[in-house]
Motif scaffolding. Structure first.
Motif, PDB file in Angstrom:
ATOM      1  N   GLY A 175       0.877  -1.173   0.006  1.00  0.00           N
ATOM      2  CA  GLY A 175      -0.044  -0.006  -0.039  1.00  0.00           C
ATOM      3  C   GLY A 175       0.892   1.289  -0.101  1.00  0.00           C
ATOM      4  N   ARG A 176       0.163   2.304  -0.239  1.00  0.00           N
ATOM      5  CA  ARG A 176       0.821   3.662  -0.338  1.00  0.00           C
ATOM      6  C   ARG A 176       1.454   3.936   1.138  1.00  0.00           C
ATOM      7  N   LEU A 177       0.701   3.728   2.042  1.00  0.00           N
ATOM      8  CA  LEU A 177       1.039   4.222   3.515  1.00  0.00           C
ATOM      9  C   LEU A 177       0.972   2.935   4.453  1.00  0.00           C
ATOM     10  N   ARG A 178       1.891   3.082   5.399  1.00  0.00           N
ATOM     11  CA  ARG A 178       2.076   2.045   6.417  1.00  0.00           C
ATOM     12  C   ARG A 178       1.486   2.482   7.659  1.00  0.00           C
ATOM     13  N   PRO A 179       0.374   1.650   8.305  1.00  0.00           N
ATOM     14  CA  PRO A 179      -0.293   2.034   9.425  1.00  0.00           C
ATOM     15  C   PRO A 179       0.675   1.768  10.633  1.00  0.00           C
ATOM     16  N   LEU A 180       0.312   2.830  11.743  1.00  0.00           N
ATOM     17  CA  LEU A 180       0.881   2.792  12.940  1.00  0.00           C
ATOM     18  C   LEU A 180       0.162   2.328  13.931  1.00  0.00           C
ATOM     19  N   GLY A 181       0.560   1.451  14.561  1.00  0.00           N
ATOM     20  CA  GLY A 181      -0.264   0.831  15.543  1.00  0.00           C
ATOM     21  C   GLY A 181      -0.115   1.287  16.936  1.00  0.00           C
ATOM     22  N   LEU A 182      -0.964   0.744  18.158  1.00  0.00           N
ATOM     23  CA  LEU A 182      -1.006   0.903  19.200  1.00  0.00           C
ATOM     24  C   LEU A 182       0.357   1.150  19.925  1.00  0.00           C
ATOM     25  N   ASP A 183       1.440   0.473  19.578  1.00  0.00           N
ATOM     26  CA  ASP A 183       2.715   0.489  20.161  1.00  0.00           C
ATOM     27  C   ASP A 183       3.447   1.529  19.421  1.00  0.00           C
ATOM     28  N   GLU A 184       2.939   2.348  18.662  1.00  0.00           N
ATOM     29  CA  GLU A 184       3.682   3.400  17.992  1.00  0.00           C
ATOM     30  C   GLU A 184       2.821   4.781  18.090  1.00  0.00           C
ATOM     31  N   VAL A 185       1.740   4.690  18.372  1.00  0.00           N
ATOM     32  CA  VAL A 185       1.039   6.066  18.661  1.00  0.00           C
ATOM     33  C   VAL A 185       0.044   5.788  19.984  1.00  0.00           C
ATOM     34  N   ARG A 186       0.051   6.728  20.682  1.00  0.00           N
ATOM     35  CA  ARG A 186      -0.669   6.677  21.989  1.00  0.00           C
ATOM     36  C   ARG A 186      -1.411   7.994  22.120  1.00  0.00           C
ATOM     37  N   ILE A 187      -2.567   8.016  22.219  1.00  0.00           N
ATOM     38  CA  ILE A 187      -3.424   9.156  22.460  1.00  0.00           C
ATOM     39  C   ILE A 187      -3.340   9.494  23.852  1.00  0.00           C
ATOM     40  N   THR A 188      -3.121  10.774  24.266  1.00  0.00           N
ATOM     41  CA  THR A 188      -2.883  11.135  25.545  1.00  0.00           C
ATOM     42  C   THR A 188      -3.427  12.088  26.155  1.00  0.00           C
ATOM     43  N   GLY A 189      -4.485  12.916  25.306  1.00  0.00           N
ATOM     44  CA  GLY A 189      -5.449  13.780  25.739  1.00  0.00           C
ATOM     45  C   GLY A 189      -6.440  14.362  24.920  1.00  0.00           C
ATOM     46  N   GLY A 190      -7.308  15.186  25.412  1.00  0.00           N
ATOM     47  CA  GLY A 190      -8.223  15.574  24.698  1.00  0.00           C
ATOM     48  C   GLY A 190      -9.393  15.108  24.474  1.00  0.00           C
ATOM     49  N   PHE A 191     -10.322  15.389  23.495  1.00  0.00           N
ATOM     50  CA  PHE A 191     -11.513  14.776  23.111  1.00  0.00           C
ATOM     51  C   PHE A 191     -11.659  13.287  23.035  1.00  0.00           C
TER      52      PHE A 191
END
Length: 661
Positions: free
Chosen positions: A23-39
């Protein structure tokens, strides 16, 4: 007994719900992105602390989990409870638990997960068959009701739950992946090239099989998914009163021009077909799906991102048939639409897909659960004409019964679907490619990934979006080589600005257009890239071919659609006007922004004795009615009905030309 399978550790995919091989893009998973605040962090917190326990409680209370114990011990079908597809809700709940455990490492959830897997495992038959509604004495035979029985649909959700577990806890020995593989092996034998030449009436197995193939490396699963996609649309299922398009069995997938029929089925099928197209290199199929997405978004999608305007068959209407008061816009259809859009985004890299994902997340998925996370909308109307009754908190409700969220439904596909979406939401935030990192959804988060050249990228994102439009991305480590940071600029964001502040203090500012904005440089720790989005409220006009809202406008601010609720109307008019049906919007007055909340000028007729007519039609335009005007604040659509029964509308009729009644 714990079931193990050597394929559990064969391949370690990223911690994502969808991991295409190309694919054009490689998804980043829960081990690479962590939502830390906000909505979205708030929504995830409520999901973790309240919603998952609520769902587990109702699954036990309604006896849907108990069905597996009955299947293991023998007293089916007499004791079985729930609809024919109730097994799928247990699997979606397991998937939600798996993602949440992967996100937080919660030990209590881990114990609940393992206990539930054990109960499911005991119901699996020696040859791998797993379903509590078919195949036992007194029940219909296996595979005897493919159009309505949902056997394959349920297995699709089982496979997705197993994939979530394998990716978040690849070394776990709970046995869920082995359970799924045994069921998939049987399915391939029964429905393979020489087997039953049919499909499931409710698509879902396709995406489940494709993802199971990605986790295990077993290509037979992908080939079976490809077979199911190829068979769809060849008239394998019997005709029904709503036509075979209800099952998407009227036109082969690669020949269809638009999504049609049951909206959840259509989107699940499209998502699975993208998986097949990408992993088999079928560019013709992928191109057909891109066309279907284009036409569906252009003609058959509500302003909220919701899809499906028919109540009777939960289906898409024809082009431009988007009545707000009859919007079905099922929550599950919104989630399935996100699945479809996300897969196309990974394949093509076009920001349009991220735009629709954002719209649907804020205005469908976020609308379904209450602020407490313990009540839900199944359908999402855009115009509530009369206040609904408060649902019984101790009873399952009908699907579209109330204007208030209900704790549970007789068909409760939406609550666990929302739960699994929120639990895995980190995986929709960002991607990477050979050149750098792309940010698609805006949330305070940490991002860390390694590029193809070995460069370790660490970013800190800070924003209180959608309250404000500032999204600040800070590099947290020095780079050895240049790389590219790309940020999606939403389609609505005319007048957006990009401010780049170097760690050394140099500043550059530029206006940017909707689409991708990119910054390529040798990033140093402390470099800040800030996207500033215009968050002023805006009036949105519908395509004139949408008959139901011609002459109306909606109010949007950022990604959020706003609505008028009768509670605010009554306060603003000092009780003289209490029904949203009685007002029109004065578009000549500016839409003001009061602390992030749009305020509009409304006009309402002044009552005149004797004005009522016995017949609501005339040969010439009726004389204008005197009117009074007042300013009313609007609320985000996802917050409506949090204050009790009300009337509500998203599309507001224009006051010019003058009121005719």
């Amino acid at each position: 007994m714990t079931i193990t399978d050597p394929r559990t550790t064969q391949r370690r995919a990223r911690l994502v719900p969808a991991a295409p091989t190309t694919g054009r893009l490689r998804p980043l998973g829960l081990d690479e992105v962590r939502i830390t605040g906000g909505f979205w962090a708030q929504r995830q917190s409520v999901n973790s602390e309240r919603t998952l326990a609520h769902i587990g409680h109702w699954l036990e209370r309604e006896g849907w989990i108990g069905n597996f114990e009955l299947a293991a011990t023998g007293p089916l079908p007499e004791g079985r409870r729930g609809r024919e597809f109730s097994d799928s809700e247990i699997y979606k709940y397991l998937e939600a638990l798996a993602w949440e455990i992967g996100r937080t490492g919660d030990n209590d959830l881990e114990a609940a997960f393992r206990d539930l897997v054990g109960r499911v495992a005991r119901a699996q038959e020696p040859d791998g068959y797993l379903n509590t509604n078919f195949g036992r004495p007194g029940q219909a035979p296996r595979w005897s009701d493919l159009e309505w029985g949902h056997e394959l649909y349920c297995l699709g959700h089982l496979f997705q739950a197993a994939v979530a577990r394998a990716r978040t806890r690849p070394d776990a020995v709970d046995g869920l992946l082995a359970i799924a593989c045994r069921a998939a092996d049987l399915l391939c034998e029964v429905f393979g090239a020489e087997g039953i030449q049919s499909v499931c009436g409710h698509a879902e197995i396709e995406a489940g099989l494709a993802e199971l193939a990605r986790v295990t490396g077993e290509q037979r699963y992908l080939r079976q998914a490809e077979l199911f996609v190829a068979r769809r649309g060849t008239g394998t299922l019997p005709p029904i009163e709503w036509g075979q398009q209800y099952f998407q069995d009227d036109i082969p997938v690669r020949q269809a021009a638009v999504l049609r029929g049951h909206a959840v089925r259509a989107n699940y099928l499209a998502a699975g077909a993208v998986d097949v197209a990408v992993d088999t290199g079928d560019d013709e199929l992928l191109s057909a799906l891109v066309t279907q997405w284009d036409n569906t978004v252009a003609r058959r999608t509500y302003i909220t991102g919701g899809q499906g305007s028919h109540h009777q068959d939960e289906a898409f209407g024809e082009d431009w048939v988007l009545p707000p008061d009859r919007a079905y816009s099922e929550t599950c259809a919104g989630i399935a639409s996100i699945m479809f859009s996300w897969r196309l985004l990974l394949a093509r890299g076009d920001t349009r897909y991220g735009d629709l994902i954002e719209r649907t997340l804020y205005n469908v998925v976020a609308t379904s659960p209450s602020a407490s996370g313990t009540a839900f909308y199944y359908a999402n109307t855009l115009h509530q004409r009369s206040p609904g009754a408060v649902p019984d908190p101790n009873s399952a409700s009908l699907r579209a019964e109330s204007s208030l969220r209900a704790p549970w439904f007789e068909v409760s596909c939406c609550p666990p679907n929302v739960a699994r979406t929120f639990a895995s939401l980190d995986a929709l935030v960002a991607t990477a490619d050979a050149h750098g990192v792309q940010i698609h959804q805006f949330a305070s988060c940490g991002i860390q990934t390694r590029l193809d050249n070995g460069e370790l990228i660490t970013l800190d994102v800070q924003t209180d979006y959608p309250r404000s439009g500032s999204v600040r991305v800070t590099a947290e480590r020095d780079a050895a080589d240049p790389w590219t940071l790309s940020i999606r600029v939403p389609r609505w964001a005319d007048g957006a600005r990009l401010v780049v502040t170097g760690a050394s203090g140099d500043v550059s500012t530029a206006s940017v257009e909707p689409g991708w904005v990119t910054v390529r440089r040798v990033f140093q720790a402390g470099d800040v890239v800030e996207l500033v989005l215009p968050m002023r409220p805006r009036l949105t006009h519908p395509d004139p071919r949408i008959d139901a809202v011609r002459g109306s406008v909606a109010v949007e601010r950022g990604p959020e659609v706003y609505c008028l609720e009768s509670i605010d109307l009554g306060v603003a008019s000092h009780g003289t006007v209490t029904d949203v049906a009685d007002v029109r919007v004065d578009a000549t007055a500016p839409v003001e922004d009061h602390d992030g909340r749009p305020r509009v000028r409304l006009v309402a007729p002044v009552a005149e004795p004797g004005r009522e007519l016995a017949w609501p039609y005339a040969e010439r335009p009726l004389e204008p009615v005197p009117s009074a005007s007042f300013d009313v604040p609007l609320i985000p659509y996802h917050d409506w009905a949090e204050r009790g029964p009300s009337t509500m509308r998203v599309w507001l009729p224009l006051a010019a030309p003058p009121l005719d009644r």
